[in-house]
Design a protein around this motif. Sequence first.
Motif, short mmCIF file in Angstrom:
data_model
loop_
_atom_site.label_atom_id
_atom_site.label_comp_id
_atom_site.label_asym_id
_atom_site.label_seq_id
_atom_site.Cartn_x
_atom_site.Cartn_y
_atom_site.Cartn_z
N ILE A 194 0.75 -1.08 -0.04
CA ILE A 194 -0.10 -0.02 0.04
C ILE A 194 0.91 1.36 -0.07
O ILE A 194 1.73 1.29 0.87
CB ILE A 194 -1.15 -0.12 1.27
N ILE A 195 0.72 2.17 -1.01
CA ILE A 195 1.27 3.31 -1.10
C ILE A 195 0.62 4.53 -0.78
O ILE A 195 -0.38 4.89 -1.21
CB ILE A 195 2.15 3.59 -2.54
N ILE A 196 0.91 5.02 0.25
CA ILE A 196 0.19 6.49 0.69
C ILE A 196 0.80 7.60 -0.11
O ILE A 196 1.98 7.98 0.24
CB ILE A 196 0.51 6.74 2.54
N ALA A 197 0.18 8.15 -0.79
CA ALA A 197 0.64 9.43 -1.92
C ALA A 197 -0.73 10.42 -1.50
O ALA A 197 -1.19 11.07 -2.36
CB ALA A 197 0.79 8.92 -3.15
N ALA A 198 -1.18 10.41 -0.27
CA ALA A 198 -2.23 11.36 0.00
C ALA A 198 -1.75 12.80 0.46
O ALA A 198 -2.82 13.58 1.04
CB ALA A 198 -3.37 10.90 1.03
N GLY A 199 -0.54 13.45 -0.04
CA GLY A 199 -0.38 14.59 0.47
C GLY A 199 -0.39 15.10 1.78
O GLY A 199 -0.13 14.19 2.84
N TYR A 200 -1.03 15.96 2.09
CA TYR A 200 -1.11 16.66 3.51
C TYR A 200 -1.96 15.63 4.51
O TYR A 200 -2.20 15.75 5.60
CB TYR A 200 -1.49 17.92 3.68
N ASN A 201 -2.95 14.59 3.80
CA ASN A 201 -3.71 13.95 4.40
C ASN A 201 -2.98 12.41 4.74
O ASN A 201 -3.58 11.66 5.44
CB ASN A 201 -4.96 13.38 3.76
N SER A 202 -1.61 12.15 4.43
CA SER A 202 -0.89 11.03 4.58
C SER A 202 -1.02 10.67 6.15
O SER A 202 -1.12 9.46 6.36
CB SER A 202 0.27 11.33 3.88
N SER A 203 -0.65 11.56 7.00
CA SER A 203 -0.67 11.39 8.49
C SER A 203 -1.81 10.95 9.14
O SER A 203 -1.57 10.14 10.14
CB SER A 203 -0.05 12.56 9.24
N ASP A 204 -2.78 11.02 8.43
CA ASP A 204 -4.15 10.38 8.65
C ASP A 204 -4.11 8.67 8.70
O ASP A 204 -4.84 8.18 9.25
CB ASP A 204 -5.48 10.87 8.16
N LEU A 205 -3.45 8.51 7.59
CA LEU A 205 -3.30 6.93 7.26
C LEU A 205 -2.05 6.32 7.94
O LEU A 205 -1.89 5.07 8.12
CB LEU A 205 -3.20 6.84 5.84
N ILE A 206 -0.86 7.19 8.18
CA ILE A 206 0.26 6.65 8.77
C ILE A 206 0.66 7.62 9.96
O ILE A 206 1.39 8.57 9.73
CB ILE A 206 1.55 6.57 7.75
N THR A 207 0.26 7.20 11.16
CA THR A 207 -0.07 8.42 12.33
C THR A 207 1.52 8.65 12.51
O THR A 207 1.87 9.46 13.18
CB THR A 207 -0.60 7.68 13.26
N ASP A 208 2.60 7.81 12.64
CA ASP A 208 3.80 7.99 12.99
C ASP A 208 4.75 8.87 11.94
O ASP A 208 5.91 8.91 12.09
CB ASP A 208 4.55 6.73 13.33
N LEU A 209 4.25 9.29 10.96
CA LEU A 209 4.62 10.06 9.70
C LEU A 209 4.29 11.35 9.73
O LEU A 209 3.19 11.61 9.41
CB LEU A 209 4.68 9.28 8.37
N PRO A 210 5.01 12.19 10.32
CA PRO A 210 4.45 13.71 10.47
C PRO A 210 4.64 14.33 9.03
O PRO A 210 5.75 14.54 8.32
CB PRO A 210 5.70 14.33 11.44
N VAL A 211 3.43 14.66 8.82
CA VAL A 211 3.16 15.55 7.47
C VAL A 211 2.52 16.74 7.94
O VAL A 211 1.19 16.64 8.26
CB VAL A 211 2.52 14.87 6.23
N ILE A 212 2.77 18.02 7.71
CA ILE A 212 2.26 19.20 7.94
C ILE A 212 1.68 19.95 6.94
O ILE A 212 2.11 20.07 5.95
CB ILE A 212 3.40 20.03 8.77
N LYS A 213 0.46 20.41 7.11
CA LYS A 213 -0.11 21.43 6.26
C LYS A 213 0.73 22.75 6.13
O LYS A 213 0.90 23.39 7.30
CB LYS A 213 -1.48 21.87 6.58
N ARG A 214 0.83 23.22 5.01
CA ARG A 214 1.51 24.69 4.72
C ARG A 214 0.71 25.25 3.76
O ARG A 214 0.76 25.19 2.48
CB ARG A 214 2.99 24.57 4.57
#
Length: 377
Positions: A194-214
């Motif tokens: 499964i490849i998470i390419a969900a942009g700023y929503n990616s952290s919703d699917l991989i909680t340990d991966l910090p992605v921040i909205k800018r």
Amino acid sequence: MNSTYDVIIIGGGIVGCCCAKYIAECGRKTLLLERQMIGGGTTASGMGHIVVLDDSESQFQLCRYSRDLWTEFAETNTEKIEWNRCGTLWVAADQEEMDAVKDRFTYYNSRGVNVEILDQKSITETEPNLKPGFLGGLLVPDDAVLYPPAAAKLFSKLAESYGAEIRQYTEVINTTSDGSVTLKDGSKIHADTIIIAAGYNSSDLITDLPVIKRKGHLVVTNRYPGMINHQIIELGYLKSAHSAAKESVAFNLHPCANGKIIIGSSRQFDNYSKDVNFDILGQMLNRCFEYMPKLKDLQAIRTWAGFRPATPDKTPYIGPCPGEDKIWAATGHEGFGITTSIATGKIISEMLDNIESSIPTAPYLPSRIMAGDAQNG
């Protein structure tokens, strides 16, 4: 009824679509899931520049590799993606920035990137609508711009031509380490990867991966062919782009293939409203007017705001997540996601097939962040 695939890609922006094309092309049974329309999220909000950036060596390597791939791809798809090989002109406002131009020239030239230093006379001749008095600049003639939604849709169509299945308006609410994807309607789909390419929503699917909205703002004008000849950026752009400040603006604009001009740029943390912020928009435009006063005379036809997916170390996540054999990431590209999308797709495909990539991939692996978090936890 449950379905099984070799690879499921979550996110139909330009990064996810590039992943789908390269993976399906290699013969894997591929499914791409997009909760809206293809290329309708962050991709549709982006400027569309294809530019070599050098804020870090890893950024430079990824951008250069991706620009080469885009240039090759555009040879047969110029009109389909509205490709405009206009080049980038970095403008030096003072002697400190002119010294930076010389340093950047040395850096690029030593790595085989075509660059040229312009003096005060040359920059005026090259872009006569710039305010007089700039000391010079750095011209990167092989940079380009394209129309991001068209590029994303073309890559999704290419993925389909190689056998991939594309599902729009399909929302994912959960993924699990055993390769299960749960959709909003309650159904489940399974995949080896499964490849998470969900942009700023990616952290919703991989909680340990910090992605921040800018958040960022852009303006597009009516058609003014010949008003500018290159993508034009102030030398302070990278300071603005990677500033830790909550708000920053910089002069950045480029000519579209259809004659329109896109004007940027701004960046905001801690602002999650999709509405245009007229205060920051005004700061952004005033900054641009300082560099090119004649912009005030142009007619703007649209203004919008969008969100970029940023990471704590300003480097995207590309590859498998540690401790999650079936969960991979292709996200966090922030302001250069359009540029690096095509290389990201190719690298992900190569990783799946255990093929050595053309550039070192270690700097982009999610393990650099997730392993550190695990050690600190």
